[in-house]
Write an enzyme that holds these catalytic residues in place. Structure first.
Site, PDB file in Angstrom:
ATOM      1  N   ASP A 159       0.836  -1.201   0.000  1.00 43.17           N
ATOM      2  CA  ASP A 159       0.000   0.000   0.000  1.00 43.17           C
ATOM      3  C   ASP A 159       0.876   1.258   0.000  1.00 43.17           C
ATOM      4  O   ASP A 159       2.091   1.176   0.195  1.00 43.17           O
ATOM      5  CB  ASP A 159      -0.927  -0.036   1.234  1.00 43.17           C
ATOM      6  CG  ASP A 159      -2.260   0.643   0.971  1.00 43.17           C
ATOM      7  OD1 ASP A 159      -2.327   1.522   0.096  1.00 43.17           O
ATOM      8  OD2 ASP A 159      -3.248   0.294   1.652  1.00 43.17           O
ATOM      9  N   TRP A 192       0.996   2.283  -6.288  1.00 44.99           N
ATOM     10  CA  TRP A 192       1.806   3.450  -6.633  1.00 44.99           C
ATOM     11  C   TRP A 192       1.031   4.511  -7.431  1.00 44.99           C
ATOM     12  O   TRP A 192       0.941   5.663  -6.984  1.00 44.99           O
ATOM     13  CB  TRP A 192       3.060   2.928  -7.330  1.00 44.99           C
ATOM     14  CG  TRP A 192       3.999   3.890  -7.962  1.00 44.99           C
ATOM     15  CD1 TRP A 192       3.953   5.254  -7.941  1.00 44.99           C
ATOM     16  CD2 TRP A 192       5.172   3.546  -8.718  1.00 44.99           C
ATOM     17  NE1 TRP A 192       5.013   5.772  -8.650  1.00 44.99           N
ATOM     18  CE2 TRP A 192       5.764   4.745  -9.129  1.00 44.99           C
ATOM     19  CE3 TRP A 192       5.760   2.325  -9.094  1.00 44.99           C
ATOM     20  CZ2 TRP A 192       6.936   4.770  -9.901  1.00 44.99           C
ATOM     21  CZ3 TRP A 192       6.918   2.361  -9.850  1.00 44.99           C
ATOM     22  CH2 TRP A 192       7.495   3.577 -10.255  1.00 44.99           C
ATOM     23  N   LEU A 194      -2.161   5.110  -7.800  1.00 45.34           N
ATOM     24  CA  LEU A 194      -3.281   5.694  -7.050  1.00 45.34           C
ATOM     25  C   LEU A 194      -2.810   6.862  -6.182  1.00 45.34           C
ATOM     26  O   LEU A 194      -3.461   7.914  -6.117  1.00 45.34           O
ATOM     27  CB  LEU A 194      -3.936   4.605  -6.192  1.00 45.34           C
ATOM     28  CG  LEU A 194      -4.796   5.034  -4.994  1.00 45.34           C
ATOM     29  CD1 LEU A 194      -5.982   5.878  -5.416  1.00 45.34           C
ATOM     30  CD2 LEU A 194      -5.307   3.812  -4.244  1.00 45.34           C
ATOM     31  N   ASP A 219     -10.644   3.026  -3.569  1.00 43.60           N
ATOM     32  CA  ASP A 219     -11.063   1.720  -3.047  1.00 43.60           C
ATOM     33  C   ASP A 219     -12.497   1.406  -3.486  1.00 43.60           C
ATOM     34  O   ASP A 219     -13.371   2.275  -3.439  1.00 43.60           O
ATOM     35  CB  ASP A 219     -11.075   1.731  -1.501  1.00 43.60           C
ATOM     36  CG  ASP A 219      -9.679   1.847  -0.926  1.00 43.60           C
ATOM     37  OD1 ASP A 219      -8.703   1.952  -1.691  1.00 43.60           O
ATOM     38  OD2 ASP A 219      -9.579   1.828   0.316  1.00 43.60           O
TER      39      ASP A 219
END
Ligand code: GLA
Length: 425
Positions: A159, A192, A194, A219
């Site tokens: 993340d 990355w 996002l 998400d």
């Protein structure tokens, strides 16, 4: 249906797909299960033992995946998301699983999952802390990569919370190298782009060289508006993101939420169809221990999975939009084409869409074979270019079909460049 068809040729050309991360993994979009959307950061095993993030949850999912046909359908990875670790690293600076919720530790869990013929995924973060506030990997990339390899983990979701955006590239690349140095095959799932999009256009050549798949956008939530927003984002950025997908590296529009609470059955069919068209990882986030038969059947639909896993490895994209319909098309191997017609009108009943209005129908010259996959399987037989076939599509539902041209001049899907012809209906 309006007969005025306007052709708008988008300006940008698809550039050649760059080199994929060379770890031999994700040659087809990853299939499996990931806990986040359904189980989130539920750590309360005292009051909610069946749904909390614990080794039991993954063991039970692995059991069901084998028993209920999921593994056979292709779902392979059982993936842990955020909230698995202890809040403290151990004396040697290594991440450790929460001892109460994972009494056996991750290595034993991996052994269990492997004993079922499945693979185990784990989660960490490129920054100081994970998104939910657990220890991040910044300053520990080598140690954490080695720990995951020692535990025999098969996938890392990495993340991008809690790191200055200018350091994202370096961080993701360094972890990629650290994973590689362990010598274990660990599929590398990134977020990355996002985290970079709010500041600048990400470098998809570098991303494809670094990661096996990468999240571009928000998400997913258990709602049709969330699924729609992901489709809208993808279509409006398709000239940038579609060319970067191919064997070894894929755009990741996030989890399948089929089998939960928020989508009607038609909307579930739309998510499944469009995720297959987008060559997306098929990572379900649902409760496989308790899923309705229709959702199960949809998620295990062989013909849709075949489109998702097509060996040509090209991502599909939106080719037409208008009159509250969208047409998405994906070139398949053996000169076939997958077509999804999505009815975006959320009022009224089923609406008809003339098959000859599908942009790729031009390849049905002089004839083609049509197979309807959704809303129900049906061989439509040989159709001519002039076919008057009408597809009826429910509100927020999708008709999914494959088209196989029968002619001397079969279309040649160019591997490296093509124009996105956007047709406004
Ligand atoms: C971010 C990610 C999600 C999930 C959560 C966990 O929001 O995008 O997929 O991993 O963090 O905290």
């Amino acid at each position: 249906m309006s007969k005025t068809v306007l052709l708008v040729v988008s300006l940008s050309l698809m550039s050649p797909a760059s080199e994929a991360l060379d770890n031999g993994l994700a040659l087809k979009p990853t299939m499996g299960w990931l806990h986040w959307e359904r189980f989130m950061c539920n750590t309360d095993c005292d009051t909610d033992p069946d749904n909390c993030i614990s080794e039991r949850l993954y063991m039970q999912m692995a059991d069901v995946m084998v028993k209920e046909g999921w593994k056979e359908a292709g779902y392979e990875y059982v993936c842990i998301d955020d909230c698995w670790p202890s809040l403290q690293r151990d004396a040697r600076g290594r991440l450790q699983a929460d001892p109460k919720r994972f009494p056996g530790g991750i290595k034993k869990l991996a052994d269990y999952v492997h004993s079922k013929g499945l693979k185990l995924g784990i989660y960490a973060d490129v920054g100081e802390k994970t998104c939910a506030g657990y220890p991040g990997s910044l300053g520990h990339y080598e140690t954490d990569a080695q720990t995951f390899a020692d535990w025999d983990v098969d996938l890392l979701k990495f993340d991008g919370c809690n790191l200055k955006w200018t350091l994202l590239g370096e961080g993701y690349i360094n972890m990629s190298k650290a994973l590689n140095r362990t010598g274990r095959s660990i599929l590398y799932s990134c977020e990355w782009p996002l985290y970079e999009w709010p500041f600048q256009k990400p470098n998809y050549t570098a991303i494809r060289e670094t990661c096996n798949h990468w999240r571009n956008f928000d998400d997913v939530f258990d709602s049709w508006s969330s699924v729609k927003s992901i489709l809208d984002w993808t279509a409006s950025h398709q000239d940038t993101v579609v060319p970067s997908a191919g064997p070894g590296g894929w755009n990741d529009p996030d989890m399948l939420v089929i089998g939960n609470f928020g989508l009607s059955h038609d909307q579930q069919e739309s998510q499944m169809a469009l995720w297959a068209i987008m060559a997306a990882p098929l990572l379900m986030s649902n409760d496989l221990r308790d899923i309705c038969p229709r959702s199960k059947q949809l998620l295990q639909n062989k013909r849709i999975i075949e489109i998702s896993q097509d060996p040509l490895g090209r991502q599909g994209y939106r080719t037409a939009k208008g009159n509250s319909f969208e047409v998405w098309e994906r070139p398949l191997s053996k000169k076939r084409l997958a077509v999804a017609v999505l009815n975006k009108q959320e009022i009224g009943g089923p609406r008809g869409f003339a098959i000859s209005d599908v942009p790729g129908w031009k390849y049905c010259d002089p004839q083609c074979n049509v197979t309807l996959i959704l809303p129900q399987y049906k061989e439509m037989g040989v159709q001519a270019k002039e076919s008057k076939l009408i597809l009826y599509v429910n509100p927020s539902g999708t008709a999914l079909l494959t088209v196989t041209p029968i002619s001397k001049h079969r279309p040649h899907w160019k591997k490296t460049s093509a124009k996105h012809d956007q047709i406004i209906l």
